[in-house]
Design an enzyme around this catalytic site. Structure first.
Site, short mmCIF file in Angstrom:
data_model
loop_
_atom_site.label_atom_id
_atom_site.label_comp_id
_atom_site.label_asym_id
_atom_site.label_seq_id
_atom_site.Cartn_x
_atom_site.Cartn_y
_atom_site.Cartn_z
N ARG A 1 -19.13 0.10 1.28
CA ARG A 1 -19.36 -0.52 2.58
C ARG A 1 -20.76 -0.15 3.10
NH1 ARG A 1 -14.09 1.27 5.70
NH2 ARG A 1 -14.28 2.99 4.22
N LYS B 1 -22.40 1.75 11.68
CA LYS B 1 -21.50 1.24 12.73
C LYS B 1 -21.57 2.12 13.99
CE LYS B 1 -17.07 2.50 12.01
NZ LYS B 1 -16.44 3.29 13.06
N LYS C 1 0.84 -1.20 0.00
CA LYS C 1 0.00 0.00 0.00
C LYS C 1 0.88 1.26 0.00
CE LYS C 1 -4.25 1.37 2.34
NZ LYS C 1 -4.95 1.36 3.62
N ASN D 1 -22.66 11.78 14.86
CA ASN D 1 -23.07 10.85 13.79
C ASN D 1 -24.47 10.29 14.06
OD1 ASN D 1 -20.88 11.20 12.17
ND2 ASN D 1 -20.03 9.15 12.42
N GLU E 1 -16.69 11.27 3.47
CA GLU E 1 -16.09 10.74 2.26
C GLU E 1 -16.64 11.53 1.07
OE1 GLU E 1 -16.42 6.50 1.88
OE2 GLU E 1 -15.87 6.22 3.97
N LYS F 1 -18.27 12.72 19.04
CA LYS F 1 -18.23 12.07 17.73
C LYS F 1 -19.43 11.15 17.53
CE LYS F 1 -17.01 10.15 13.96
NZ LYS F 1 -16.34 10.46 12.76
N CYS G 1 -19.62 4.49 8.40
CA CYS G 1 -19.68 5.25 9.67
C CYS G 1 -21.05 5.19 10.36
CB CYS G 1 -19.29 6.70 9.42
SG CYS G 1 -17.68 6.84 8.64
N LYS H 1 -22.97 6.53 -1.29
CA LYS H 1 -23.41 7.90 -1.56
C LYS H 1 -22.60 8.40 -2.75
CE LYS H 1 -20.21 10.58 1.18
NZ LYS H 1 -20.01 11.58 2.19
#
Ligand code: UGA
Length: 430
Positions: A326, A261, A35, A206, A153, A202, A258, A319
């Site tokens: 995912r 989860k 990577k 979300n 993202e 956080k 996100c 999206k």
């Protein structure tokens, strides 16, 4: 400042390149040498607008380097940012194994005092536990800081540069001040707090955004039943500055790495603490049900089976502006349609290679353009909010044989489609 960023996923790679762009000396660490080679040669492991250019800029300026050796990475660093994944564990809680692996290595390799800052999303109490864990393995002094990440993202570089706020949690005022200096030039508010509050900000953020989406999705169902228009309802609600217009787009449900989860993890943390989080339970259920609500609209027209039907599916990513699939609701809907017997003609501007890996080729043709997917299909289904799907030409739209379009993102214009003789089914609008 000299910074080490551990992890080269969305948070780590974007974070390291943006920190370097701000004039810091940054070294990005990943334990996967392949990577690292890829990134250094200009091939990004993820699609993110502007990332390739920013990484190249950082490397050529000398501000950004990469290594697969954590020891080399942390050696000179003043601040270490841990940005590794915290995937959903089997019981819904966040799986912290990567965080603990990194903590082990830091404890082993750290030779001089550091600020150890966790950017990964971790349940309330984790920073303290990791602090104790590292303390038990080293005598080197260090401060623990929680700096949760709020980037989305698809717009993550912009989000880091124009953040609404930065949250910095620590029990060390000196460490808070030092980390603050990194973000001060952004001229946006900095919330300075304890570790636990930073961690919870956080999850609460979300979960609140996910709640907003599930709320508008339920309002959309009331709109369908009553004849109201969810776009107008959202507009009218959003103009109230206490509510705000964002995250009120009715849809087939939220997905991604996100929201599903993090909502689940906050729900689990709450029950571990002895509290039943009623609202989150409903948010999760509403989101699970929402794709079936959309599928029911298709079933009302076509019945239970789609054998012999060719269905154009536009959008596979969770999206727009990402190749990430995912927890993509689009992928789940494609699976359901295929299971109902449909032949799928799919198109997504970025997410087709990833989608092929999980969906395979059986019953699905991956098309080179959106036009290829739509032309001469029996009906069209829109699953991801890519802006370019709004630009389908009339000639392409009217080639849809059954004259039925099911829009899971409310992207298209009903009046225009009506004038073309097309039946338009969307979420929460007649
Ligand atoms: C989300 C948060 O927005 C970021 O602030 C956070 O940093 C990030 O999670 C994270 O925890 O790392 P992201 O998952 O990239 O960012 O995507 P969002 O733009 O929030 O969208 C999430 C899902 O909600 C998508 O499936 C999207 O299609 C859906 N959505 C969003 C709706 O269905 N309706 C809306 O009005 C908005």
């Amino acid at each position: 400042m000299r910074i080490c960023v551990i992890g080269t996923g969305y948070v780590g790679l974007v974070g390291s390149s943006v920190f370097a762009d701000w004039g810091n000396e940054v070294i990005g660490v990943d334990n996967n040498p392949e990577k690292i080679k890829m990134i250094e040669s200009g091939v990004m492991p993820i699609f993110e607008p502007g990332l390739r250019e920013l990484v190249a800029k950082g490397i050529s300026s000398g501000n950004l380097r990469f290594t697969d050796s954590l020891k080399a990475g942390i050696n000179d660093a003043e601040i270490i940012f841990i940005c590794v994944g915290t995937p959903m564990g089997e019981d819904g809680s966040a799986d912290l194994k990567y965080i603990y692996q990194v903590a082990d290595e830091i404890a082993l390799e750290m030779k001089t005092p550091k600020i150890i800052s966790i950017k990964s999303t971790v349940p309330v109490g984790t920073n303290k536990k990791i602090r104790e864990y590292i303390k038990n393995k080293t005598s080197v002094e260090f401060d623990s800081v929680s700096v949760p990440e709020f980037l989305r993202e698809g717009s993550s570089i912009e989000d880091m540069n124009q953040t609404d706020r930065t949250v910095i949690g620590s029990n060390s005022p000196e460490a808070i001040e030092k980390v603050s200096r990194l973000f001060e030039h952004l001229n946006s508010p900095i919330v300075k707090c304890d570790l636990e509050s930073a961690e919870l900000i956080k999850y609460a953020s979300n979960s609140f955004l996910a709640t907003k989406i599930s709320f508008i999705n339920e309002i959309a169902q009331i709109c369908d039943l009553s004849g109201a228009d969810v776009s107008k309802v959202a507009q009218g609600m959003g103009l109230d500055s206490r509510i705000g217009p964002k995250f009120l787009n009715a849809s087939i449900g939220y997905g991604g790495s996100c929201f599903p989860k993090d909502v689940q993890a906050l729900y689990k943390t709450s029950s571990d603490l002895g509290y039943h989080f009623n609202i989150l339970e409903s948010v999760i259920k509403t989101n699970k049900d929402q794709k079936h609500y959309f599928i029911e609209k298709i079933k009302k027209v076509y019945g239970e089976g789609l054998k012999g039907k060719t269905v154009a599916c536009l959008g596979l990513a969770f999206k727009n502006d990402t190749d990430d699939i995912r927890e993509s609701v689009a992928i789940e809907v494609v699976r359901i349609l295929r299971d109902m017997g449909a032949e799928i003609k799919a198109f997504d501007p970025e997410a087709m290679p990833n989608s092929k890996k999980v969906l395979g080729d059986s019953g699905i043709t991956y098309c080179a353009t959106k036009e290829d997917a739509v032309t001469n299909s029996d009906f069209l289904v829109i699953l991801t909010e890519w802006r370019e799907f709004k630009e389908l030409q009339d000639s392409v739209l009217i080639s849809v044989k059954d004259k039925n379009i099911f829009d899971g993102r409310n992207l298209l214009d009903r009046t225009k489609l009506g004038n073309l003789g097309i039946n338009y089914y969307c979420i929460g609008k007649k």
